[in-house]
Design a protein around this motif. Structure first.
Motif, PDB file in Angstrom:
ATOM      1  N   GLY A  13       2.074   4.140   6.780  1.00  0.00           N
ATOM      2  CA  GLY A  13       2.460   5.089   7.813  1.00  0.00           C
ATOM      3  C   GLY A  13       2.642   4.488   9.200  1.00  0.00           C
ATOM      4  O   GLY A  13       3.138   5.176  10.096  1.00  0.00           O
ATOM      5  N   GLN A  14       2.273   3.242   9.409  1.00  0.00           N
ATOM      6  CA  GLN A  14       2.405   2.587  10.713  1.00  0.00           C
ATOM      7  C   GLN A  14       3.813   2.004  10.850  1.00  0.00           C
ATOM      8  O   GLN A  14       4.205   1.145  10.071  1.00  0.00           O
ATOM      9  CB  GLN A  14       1.384   1.454  10.862  1.00  0.00           C
ATOM     10  N   PRO A  15       4.570   2.463  11.862  1.00  0.00           N
ATOM     11  CA  PRO A  15       5.904   1.894  12.052  1.00  0.00           C
ATOM     12  C   PRO A  15       5.828   0.435  12.531  1.00  0.00           C
ATOM     13  O   PRO A  15       4.990   0.086  13.362  1.00  0.00           O
ATOM     14  CB  PRO A  15       6.532   2.768  13.138  1.00  0.00           C
ATOM     15  N   SER A  31      -6.266  -5.673  -4.858  1.00  0.00           N
ATOM     16  CA  SER A  31      -4.826  -5.613  -5.091  1.00  0.00           C
ATOM     17  C   SER A  31      -4.041  -6.207  -3.924  1.00  0.00           C
ATOM     18  O   SER A  31      -3.144  -7.036  -4.118  1.00  0.00           O
ATOM     19  CB  SER A  31      -4.404  -4.162  -5.327  1.00  0.00           C
ATOM     20  N   VAL A  32      -4.368  -5.780  -2.710  1.00  0.00           N
ATOM     21  CA  VAL A  32      -3.661  -6.273  -1.523  1.00  0.00           C
ATOM     22  C   VAL A  32      -3.919  -7.764  -1.349  1.00  0.00           C
ATOM     23  O   VAL A  32      -2.994  -8.555  -1.111  1.00  0.00           O
ATOM     24  CB  VAL A  32      -4.077  -5.470  -0.268  1.00  0.00           C
ATOM     25  N   CYS A  83      -8.469  -0.396   3.485  1.00  0.00           N
ATOM     26  CA  CYS A  83      -8.332  -0.120   2.049  1.00  0.00           C
ATOM     27  C   CYS A  83      -9.305   0.969   1.617  1.00  0.00           C
ATOM     28  O   CYS A  83     -10.452   1.010   2.072  1.00  0.00           O
ATOM     29  CB  CYS A  83      -8.581  -1.399   1.258  1.00  0.00           C
ATOM     30  N   ASP A  84      -8.846   1.839   0.715  1.00  0.00           N
ATOM     31  CA  ASP A  84      -9.659   2.962   0.252  1.00  0.00           C
ATOM     32  C   ASP A  84     -10.885   2.514  -0.527  1.00  0.00           C
ATOM     33  O   ASP A  84     -11.921   3.155  -0.468  1.00  0.00           O
ATOM     34  CB  ASP A  84      -8.821   3.903  -0.614  1.00  0.00           C
ATOM     35  N   VAL A 111       0.836  -1.202   0.000  1.00  0.00           N
ATOM     36  CA  VAL A 111       0.000   0.000   0.000  1.00  0.00           C
ATOM     37  C   VAL A 111       0.873   1.255   0.000  1.00  0.00           C
ATOM     38  O   VAL A 111       2.036   1.211   0.402  1.00  0.00           O
ATOM     39  CB  VAL A 111      -0.953   0.042   1.233  1.00  0.00           C
ATOM     40  N   PRO A 112       0.308   2.388  -0.433  1.00  0.00           N
ATOM     41  CA  PRO A 112       1.052   3.653  -0.396  1.00  0.00           C
ATOM     42  C   PRO A 112       1.463   4.027   1.029  1.00  0.00           C
ATOM     43  O   PRO A 112       0.922   3.505   2.001  1.00  0.00           O
ATOM     44  CB  PRO A 112       0.047   4.673  -0.944  1.00  0.00           C
TER      45      PRO A 112
END
Length: 162
Positions: free
Chosen positions: A57-59, A89-90, A81-82, A25-26
């Motif tokens: 964005g999650q570390p 896709s994922v 997911c958006d 994912v982005p």
């Protein structure tokens, strides 16, 4: 302030796992790779010990711990997911890399880590003040393997599945 960063255990393939996860994912990237400074149970000097990375964005941290450990369903990672395209896709990426489908939007990857691949709209459905609509969406979800946003929406709206 300190923060919580999940650490995932691997047996020599932490970097491979992190590369795969960051491809999903982005807003995902590998941010640091630490090598072993001496020979030990986790590998030879210079081999990868720790990989720091982010997924959406999650570390997260991947550790080559030096032996195989089993994951359980008691902990999973959820990807919001958006839209259905991103769900597809994922989900497809997990399957193409040895993943195993499970019920209700859950899938385990080739390392045994459990993931939930969920369209963001599902949370709107389940938290709706219309409890009957929320229950219909939940019942529809319980019958699925990969979540289908259109089917969930029809159930939420009380429309037939046809």
């Amino acid at each position: 302030m300190s923060k919580l960063v999940p650490c995932m255990w691997f047996n020599g393939d932490a970097e491979e796992a992190a590369k795969f996860y960051t491809s999903l994912v982005p807003n995902s990237e590998i941010t640091h790779i630490q090598q072993n400074v001496s020979d030990g149970p986790s590998g030879k000097t210079g081999s990868v010990l720790v990989v720091e990375f982010t997924v959406a964005g999650q570390p997260l941290v991947a550790l080559n711990g030096g032996m195989k450990m089993e994951y359980t369903h008691a902990l999973s990672l959820m990807i919001h997911c958006d839209d259905q395209s991103q769900v597809d896709s994922v989900w497809g990426a997990f399957l193409a890399h040895g993943g195993k489908e499970q019920q209700c939007g859950w899938i385990s990857d080739r390392w045994g880590v459990s993931w939930q691949v969920v369209p963001k709209v599902m949370f709107d459905f389940l938290t709706s003040p219309d409890k009957a609509a929320a229950a219909r969406a939940m019942q529809a979800m319980m019958k699925m393997v990969k979540l289908d946003e259109a089917v969930l929406r029809r159930a939420f709206e009380g429309k037939s599945a046809a």
